[in-house]
Motif scaffolding. Structure first.
Motif: not given
Lengths: 124, 284
Positions: B92-106
């Protein structure tokens, strides 16, 4: 059945914490044998997303039910997805709460009982 | 040259200084004003720019490919913002909490996470007379100002004078706005709150190694504590703007100080020269 309670302390004599995401302890209890395991709640001091990380932690432990005071929208979403039943408005000592659960006196909740950020800030 | 205007305390007169400095310098220099107080931009009220370009300000948020995901949980472990939850059979993702750092994808071992852009605000670009104007506006309900500020700052000139109006306080949005500046003007008022928050702001800009100077706005008989602080800390006192009903009236009507009382223009040009001297000295 393995259940989890949000608690203010690590044993049966502790009080049920009204906050799910920000409580200090989770008590994992086997409702038949009363075997108990206490852990810290990773959400207690999280800067944000406390309900999410707390819900994920209890889901990782394969519990069937959560007993707590209130559950916010994000925690509710995660716990629902994990198929965990939620019993809210639970108060008093952990021992009493487990007894009430076993005798079927607790109310199962079908939606979040508070808005986000309910558990933030000091308790008096 | 990049000059940022910050304050610590709110309501001290950052925008008054930023707009008047920009207007005063624009006769002889290429000048732009970047309003980086994206939670409550207000420089446009005074400069009344005509906007000719709009961009969406966005951050990259994770989108999980459930086909590839093995629910290993690495993404949720590396996310310090708790924006992902991984269950045995679902992510589950919670976009409103995401800071866009990209660590998860990386760090996803299965390369199961792609990023898509989520709009969190707008950037508007235009002109006010000879001043180039850019500001960012964070959408209502969004919490993350720094990505919008970063996007505003992408429009900084490579030449000319860029004036950045920061938000009050000393938290992330202020750091994001001020960092990279050649000089930071700290605007305060002669009150105990003003002094307390000025000291915090000085600490913040010093940790960024940006030289700073102080302007007292609504200057009156109570300036001595601010002056003593600046003396002690060896911070130049660059300007005092008096507590004056005429200045307040102009401001309340959205008229920049230097347009309402023209002799202030020379004082702001002098201020710029003092700043240049400070920057030059710093470089030695």
């Amino acid at each position: 059945m393995k259940i989890v309670l949000s608690a203010t302390g690590p044993g049966f004599e502790a009080a049920v914490d009204e906050r799910f995401g920000r409580c200090p302890y989770f008590l994992y209890i086997d409702s038949e044998t009363l075997e108990i395991e206490a852990t810290d709640n990773p959400g207690e001091k999280a800067s944000g997303g406390a309900g999410i990380v707390a819900a994920q932690a209890v889901a990782d432990k394969d519990v069937k039910a959560v007993l707590t005071g209130h559950i916010g929208p994000n925690a509710h979403e995660v716990l629902s997805k994990a198929g965990i039943k939620m019993f809210t408005d639970v108060t008093g000592k952990v021992r009493e709460a487990v007894e009430s659960f076993k005798s079927g006196n607790l109310k199962e909740s079908t939606g979040p009982t508070v808005a986000g950020h309910f558990g933030k800030g000091p308790r008096v | 040259m990049i000059i940022s205007i910050a304050s610590g305390k709110g309501g001290t007169g950052k925008t008054l200084v930023a707009t008047s400095l920009a207007l005063s310098l624009s006769e002889n220099h290429r000048v732009q004003l970047l309003d980086c107080d994206v939670e409550e931009p207000n420089a446009h009220i005074f400069l009344k720019p005509i906007f000719d370009k709009r961009e969406t300000a966005s951050i990259p948020v994770p989108v999980v490919d459930e086909e590839k995901c093995t629910h290993c949980g690495e993404c949720s472990r590396v996310c310090v913002y708790n924006a992902l939850a991984v269950l045995k059979t679902a992510v589950m993702t919670f976009p409103e909490l995401c800071h866009g750092c990209g660590a998860c994808a990386y760090l996803c071992p299965e390369k199961a996470i792609n990023e898509e852009l989520r709009g969190i605000g707008v950037i508007e670009i235009g002109r006010s007379g000879s001043v180039d104007f850019v500001h960012g506006v964070l959408n209502v309900g969004e919490a993350m100002a720094p990505p919008v500020i970063r996007q505003v700052k992408k429009h900084i000139f490579s030449d000319g004078i860029s004036i950045i109006d920061a938000s009050p306080g000393t938290s992330c949005p202020v750091i994001e706005a001020v960092k990279g500046s050649d000089y930071c003007l700290l605007v305060t008022d002669p009150t105990p709150f003003g002094l307390n928050d000025l000291a915090l702001a000085v600490e913040a800009v010093r940790s960024l190694q940006i030289p700073c100077g102080v302007i007292i706005n609504r200057s009156d008989v109570n300036d001595s504590q601010i002056e003593a602080y600046c003396d002690r800390e060896n911070i130049p006192m660059l300007m005092k703007i008096p507590l004056d009903i005429e200045i307040a009236k102009l401001y309340s009507r959205g008229i920049p100080l230097v347009l309402g009382i023209s002799e202030w223009k020379d004082r702001f040009i002098d201020l710029f020269e003092d700043i240049c001297a400070c920057v030059k000295q710093e470089a030695i």
